[in-house]
Design a protein around this motif. Structure first.
Motif, PDB file in Angstrom:
ATOM      1  N   GLN A  30       0.564  -0.983   0.173  1.00 18.25           N
ATOM      2  CA  GLN A  30       0.171  -0.300  -0.314  1.00 18.25           C
ATOM      3  C   GLN A  30       0.900   1.250   0.245  1.00 18.25           C
ATOM      4  N   GLN A  31       1.870   1.051   0.605  1.00 15.77           N
ATOM      5  CA  GLN A  31       3.540   2.028   1.146  1.00 15.77           C
ATOM      6  C   GLN A  31       3.389   2.639  -0.686  1.00 15.77           C
ATOM      7  N   GLU A  32       4.523   1.591  -1.078  1.00 18.62           N
ATOM      8  CA  GLU A  32       4.628   1.323  -2.317  1.00 18.62           C
ATOM      9  C   GLU A  32       3.690   1.969  -3.586  1.00 18.62           C
ATOM     10  N   ASN A  33       2.549   1.768  -3.408  1.00 19.81           N
ATOM     11  CA  ASN A  33       1.823   2.162  -4.160  1.00 19.81           C
ATOM     12  C   ASN A  33       1.272   3.684  -4.059  1.00 19.81           C
ATOM     13  N   ALA A  34       1.184   3.882  -2.886  1.00 18.73           N
ATOM     14  CA  ALA A  34       0.605   5.298  -2.324  1.00 18.73           C
ATOM     15  C   ALA A  34       1.664   6.066  -2.587  1.00 18.73           C
ATOM     16  N   THR A  35       3.470   5.771  -3.349  1.00 21.29           N
ATOM     17  CA  THR A  35       4.415   6.115  -3.890  1.00 21.29           C
ATOM     18  C   THR A  35       4.222   6.835  -5.255  1.00 21.29           C
ATOM     19  N   ALA A  36       3.947   5.394  -5.718  1.00 19.67           N
ATOM     20  CA  ALA A  36       3.498   5.002  -7.019  1.00 19.67           C
ATOM     21  C   ALA A  36       2.863   6.209  -7.659  1.00 19.67           C
ATOM     22  N   MET A  37       1.931   6.244  -7.403  1.00 18.70           N
ATOM     23  CA  MET A  37       0.595   7.403  -7.746  1.00 18.70           C
ATOM     24  C   MET A  37       0.624   8.783  -7.309  1.00 18.70           C
TER      25      MET A  37
END
Length: 146
Positions: A30-37
């Motif tokens: 979720q953190q990686e996804n948020a950073t990528a977004m």
């Protein structure tokens, strides 16, 4: 019964550990996804800003070109108008000169004796020109023979 309780306890511990690992992995994703977004949104915003800047530059250039064309057209129209006025002025001047020349001809017609005198002077001039030409031809012939 104790063994069963121990297996049950061990199973619960493993389950709890797996759930914690699962939650940690999920949280990391979720953190990686948020950073990528967030990164994609920033790139998108930068791209949009860049395109807006390009559009504004193109609009400014287009506006400047249109103004230059308008200025050139205004100059061309003014030049054409000036040429038309000059042409009309030249036509009026030519008409005035023609009228003045016609008036002068009417006023300056020589009288009978003046006309005779002019005619005699023209005949003398023609005779002198003929004599000069003959003399020149004779001298040229002499020079050619030598």
């Amino acid at each position: 019964d104790a063994e069963r309780e121990e297996l049950h306890q061990e199973h619960n511990t493993k389950l709890h550990t797996l759930q914690q690992e699962h939650n940690a992995a999920l949280q990391m994703l979720q953190q990686e996804n948020a950073t990528a977004m967030q990164s994609l949104q920033q790139e998108n915003a930068n791209t949009v800003q860049s395109l807006q800047n390009q559009l504004e530059e193109q609009a400014d250039e287009h506006q400047a070109q249109m103004e230059a064309v308008r200025d050139e057209l205004e100059i061309a129209v003014a030049t054409q108008e000036n040429l038309r006025k000059d042409h009309e002025l030249q036509i009026r001047q030519l008409h005035q000169e023609k009228e003045a020349a016609q008036t002068t001809e009417l006023v300056a017609q020589p009288s009978g004796s003046e006309a005779n005198e002019i005619h005699e002077l023209k005949e003398k001039l023609t005779a002198l020109q003929t004599e000069l030409q003959e003399t020149t031809n004779s001298k040229d012939a002499q020079i050619y023979q030598h």
